[in-house]
Design a protein around this motif. Structure first.
Motif, mmCIF file in Angstrom:
data_model
loop_
_atom_site.group_PDB
_atom_site.id
_atom_site.type_symbol
_atom_site.label_atom_id
_atom_site.label_comp_id
_atom_site.label_asym_id
_atom_site.label_seq_id
_atom_site.Cartn_x
_atom_site.Cartn_y
_atom_site.Cartn_z
ATOM 1 N N ASP A 114 15.364 12.400 20.186
ATOM 2 C CA ASP A 114 16.435 11.978 21.085
ATOM 3 C C ASP A 114 17.559 11.318 20.294
ATOM 4 O O ASP A 114 17.455 11.089 19.081
ATOM 5 N N GLU A 115 18.650 11.008 20.996
ATOM 6 C CA GLU A 115 19.858 10.526 20.331
ATOM 7 C C GLU A 115 19.661 9.198 19.608
ATOM 8 O O GLU A 115 20.095 9.031 18.472
ATOM 9 N N LYS A 116 18.992 8.240 20.267
ATOM 10 C CA LYS A 116 18.869 6.921 19.653
ATOM 11 C C LYS A 116 18.001 6.942 18.400
ATOM 12 O O LYS A 116 18.239 6.189 17.460
ATOM 13 N N HIS A 117 16.979 7.821 18.359
ATOM 14 C CA HIS A 117 16.163 7.946 17.154
ATOM 15 C C HIS A 117 16.908 8.731 16.071
ATOM 16 O O HIS A 117 16.786 8.429 14.884
ATOM 17 N N ALA A 118 17.681 9.736 16.494
ATOM 18 C CA ALA A 118 18.424 10.557 15.535
ATOM 19 C C ALA A 118 19.523 9.756 14.843
ATOM 20 O O ALA A 118 19.832 9.984 13.672
ATOM 21 N N GLN A 119 20.104 8.787 15.542
ATOM 22 C CA GLN A 119 21.227 8.029 14.986
ATOM 23 C C GLN A 119 20.791 6.780 14.218
ATOM 24 O O GLN A 119 21.613 6.136 13.581
ATOM 25 N N SER A 120 19.516 6.448 14.272
ATOM 26 C CA SER A 120 19.045 5.236 13.592
ATOM 27 C C SER A 120 18.601 5.548 12.164
ATOM 28 O O SER A 120 17.837 6.483 11.930
ATOM 29 N N GLU A 121 19.082 4.732 11.213
ATOM 30 C CA GLU A 121 18.713 4.923 9.814
ATOM 31 C C GLU A 121 17.229 4.667 9.577
ATOM 32 O O GLU A 121 16.621 5.284 8.697
ATOM 33 N N VAL A 122 16.629 3.783 10.379
ATOM 34 C CA VAL A 122 15.218 3.461 10.163
ATOM 35 C C VAL A 122 14.309 4.625 10.541
ATOM 36 O O VAL A 122 13.130 4.646 10.179
ATOM 37 N N CYS A 123 14.841 5.604 11.261
ATOM 38 C CA CYS A 123 14.052 6.769 11.681
ATOM 39 C C CYS A 123 14.263 7.982 10.784
ATOM 40 O O CYS A 123 13.691 9.049 11.046
ATOM 41 N N THR A 124 15.052 7.830 9.745
ATOM 42 C CA THR A 124 15.306 8.943 8.829
ATOM 43 C C THR A 124 13.997 9.408 8.189
ATOM 44 O O THR A 124 13.265 8.613 7.608
ATOM 45 N N GLY A 125 13.708 10.698 8.325
ATOM 46 C CA GLY A 125 12.479 11.247 7.755
ATOM 47 C C GLY A 125 11.259 11.107 8.640
ATOM 48 O O GLY A 125 10.151 11.474 8.239
ATOM 49 N N SER A 126 11.431 10.593 9.866
ATOM 50 C CA SER A 126 10.288 10.414 10.769
ATOM 51 C C SER A 126 9.842 11.753 11.345
ATOM 52 O O SER A 126 10.603 12.718 11.394
#
Length: 340
Positions: free
Chosen positions: A112-124
């Protein structure tokens, strides 16, 4: 005359004391000055000059800058920790942890958008949704290979619940109860064949939501009395079924029993008894069992309530509430008739 000398002597003593105090104060000031000069004297010339002030100023600026950078780093880390706690991303390293396990309810959906835009979720590869009573893991479709799972009927659904007999097999939630119905009928057929049955039949029955009570009145003649009669009333409680169908039936040649592998019925005491009796060369020829489907279902009513609450929090609507399906399952039975 003696008194005058005494007064003069006192004045002299006080003067000496004052002078001594002055010298002491002067010495203290000198030592303090030396200490300040020593502390501030950055160029080592023993004097407090403009160069020393400049060096101290630069040192203070560097200290303030360093302190500011550390404060900024702390704020960034605080913000990062807050995002990690709120978004709960899952990484490949997480699933390699021996303590990691998938919940019974999972979701397959794009990020989703909020996970895609968060740096902490990069590579999740997914994230955990925290429900009130049930956590749900969302796995991104392109990352599903990390989990080594199987799905029924395919991966085109959104919500899946684990098979009660296979931890790596997930069934689409909308197909869950219908799939298990067929799977358990197939197992009962296999049990009959392995045990060497000559005939078996599985009858599927579903009770109505309410038990229907009927009052039946009738008259019975009393022998030996002309015109005599007695009023006989009795209360007959019947169970009405909204659905009855022959789910499976087969005639077989029969053979020496082979112990079957129990899957969905491995904890059912009636099926366990059937296998034990047949494998011990018991002379049984005919048996009928009533099997409650709720005993072998993977979703009980209490589980269904938690699932529906989680789906509501995630704003996901299914074809029917899981709770209503689980409640219906408590009214379903298999009548299992087997002949040897």
């Amino acid at each position: 005359m003696i008194e005058v000398i005494t007064v003069e002597k006192k004045k002299l003593d006080l003067g000496n004391a004052a002078a001594a105090a002055g010298k002491a104060a002067s010495g203290l000031f000198s030592r303090a000055k030396e200490a300040v000069v020593s502390a501030v004297d950055q160029n080592g010339d023993g004097k407090l000059g403009i160069d020393d002030v400049s060096i101290v100023t630069d040192t203070m600026k560097a200290a303030i800058k360093d302190s500011g950078e550390k404060w900024n780093e702390r704020q960034i880390q605080i913000k990062r920790d807050k995002e990690l706690k709120a978004l709960r991303p899952i990484f490949e390293a997480d699933i390699e942890n021996p303590d990691f396990s998938l919940p019974k309810l999972i979701r397959i959906a794009k990020i989703d958008e909020k996970h895609a835009q968060s740096e902490v979720c990069t590579g999740s590869i997914g994230f955990v949704f925290s429900g009130k009573e049930l956590d749900v893991i969302t796995i991104y479709p392109e990352q599903i290979g990390y989990f080594d799972l199987r799905f029924y009927p395919d991966m085109d659904s959104e919500m899946y619940y684990v098979d009660p007999a296979d931890r790596d097999f997930y069934i689409a939630l909308d197909n869950y109860f219908s799939y298990l119905k067929v799977a358990r009928i197939s197992e009962l057929q296999k049990i009959a064949q392995d045990l060497g049955a000559k005939h078996f039949r599985v009858t599927y029955k579903e009770q109505q939501k309410t038990m229907v009570a009927k009052d039946v009145s009738g008259k019975a003649r009393i022998p030996g009395k002309v015109g005599g009669s007695m009023e006989a009333e009795h209360h007959n409680r019947e169970t009405d079924f909204s659905k009855i169908e022959i789910a499976a039936e087969m005639e077989c040649l029969g053979h020496k029993p082979v112990e079957p592998t129990l899957v969905y019925f491995r904890r059912d005491p009636q099926i366990q008894s059937l296998v034990s009796l047949r494998m011990s060369d018991n002379a049984m020829t005919h048996q009928v069992y009533t099997l409650d489907l709720s005993n072998s279902s993977g979703i009980k009513v209490k589980d269904a309530l938690k699932i529906d609450a989680a789906l509501s929090s995630m704003k996901i609507a299914g074809n029917a509430s899981v709770t209503s399906e689980a409640q219906s399952e408590t009214r379903r039975i298999f009548e299992y008739e087997i002949d040897f």
